[in-house]
Design a protein around this motif. Structure first.
Motif, mmCIF file in Angstrom:
data_model
loop_
_atom_site.group_PDB
_atom_site.id
_atom_site.type_symbol
_atom_site.label_atom_id
_atom_site.label_comp_id
_atom_site.label_asym_id
_atom_site.label_seq_id
_atom_site.Cartn_x
_atom_site.Cartn_y
_atom_site.Cartn_z
ATOM 1 N N ALA A 1 0.827 -1.208 0.000
ATOM 2 C CA ALA A 1 0.000 0.000 0.000
ATOM 3 C C ALA A 1 0.863 1.261 0.000
ATOM 4 N N GLU A 2 1.927 1.261 0.794
ATOM 5 C CA GLU A 2 2.826 2.422 0.849
ATOM 6 C C GLU A 2 3.528 2.635 -0.492
ATOM 7 N N ALA A 3 3.961 1.552 -1.122
ATOM 8 C CA ALA A 3 4.646 1.668 -2.412
ATOM 9 C C ALA A 3 3.704 2.217 -3.472
ATOM 10 N N LEU B 1 -3.488 9.167 -9.718
ATOM 11 C CA LEU B 1 -3.627 9.230 -8.280
ATOM 12 C C LEU B 1 -4.435 10.478 -7.960
ATOM 13 N N LYS B 2 -5.514 10.327 -7.191
ATOM 14 C CA LYS B 2 -6.365 11.459 -6.832
ATOM 15 C C LYS B 2 -6.539 11.468 -5.329
ATOM 16 N N GLN B 3 -6.216 12.589 -4.702
ATOM 17 C CA GLN B 3 -6.320 12.712 -3.250
ATOM 18 C C GLN B 3 -7.640 13.386 -2.903
ATOM 19 N N ARG C 1 -7.720 8.173 -0.824
ATOM 20 C CA ARG C 1 -6.825 8.348 -1.960
ATOM 21 C C ARG C 1 -7.281 7.350 -3.017
ATOM 22 N N ILE C 2 -7.528 7.820 -4.232
ATOM 23 C CA ILE C 2 -7.991 6.945 -5.306
ATOM 24 C C ILE C 2 -6.831 6.697 -6.258
ATOM 25 N N LEU C 3 -6.509 5.412 -6.426
ATOM 26 C CA LEU C 3 -5.438 5.012 -7.330
ATOM 27 C C LEU C 3 -6.061 4.275 -8.505
ATOM 28 N N THR C 4 -5.709 4.685 -9.702
ATOM 29 C CA THR C 4 -6.099 3.938 -10.889
ATOM 30 C C THR C 4 -4.848 3.228 -11.364
#
Length: 145
Positions: free
Chosen positions: A91-93, A113-115, A120-123
């Motif tokens: 998750a950190e990486a 990446l959207k904060q 936090r949203i990761l595509t």
């Protein structure tokens, strides 16, 4: 006392449906006139299929820990902290925008990446090699005897 009831007039959102994309494959043999009308009909080829998202397909941490215990023959009290630590590191990486190249999981690349205020949203894009194919360059691959 009489209670006043209000009726909501807001329309409910319609269910979103997806259909598979199709394309027509035309070959020179199909374009030629023939006596068989069925041979003239274009053939449809499915390019991509949609997979329904379901909670049944979701792998939860508790289930993952149980699967690790079954495969590794390690006691649950030893496997649980290791699995949780590995998930935290992954998750950190990903949060740092790093690419992961972990066989057999595959190569994971963060596209966007959207904060948000609460998340936090990761595509991400995951590229996997077909299961069962051992890479000759893999140092952990078993040697053929």
């Amino acid at each position: 006392m009489a209670r006043a009831t209000t009726k909501s007039t807001a329309a409910k959102p319609r269910a979103r449906t997806t259909t598979p994309k199709t394309t027509t494959a035309k070959t020179p043999a199909v374009r030629r006139a023939s006596a068989n009308p069925a041979a003239e009909a274009p053939k449809h080829v499915v390019i991509s299929e949609t997979t329904p998202v379901s909670d049944e397909l979701e792998l939860r941490k508790a289930e993952l820990i149980e699967m690790v215990v079954e495969r590794s023959d390690v006691k649950k009290r030893y496997a649980k902290p290791v699995v949780e630590a590995a998930l935290e590191i992954l998750a950190e990486a990903l949060a740092d925008g790093r690419e992961l190249n972990l066989k057999p999981l595959g190569k994971v690349k963060v596209n966007r990446l959207k904060q948000l205020s609460n998340a936090r949203i990761l595509t991400c894009r995951v590229r996997q090699t077909p299961m069962g194919e051992n890479d000759a360059n893999d140092p952990l691959a078993e040697a053929a005897e």
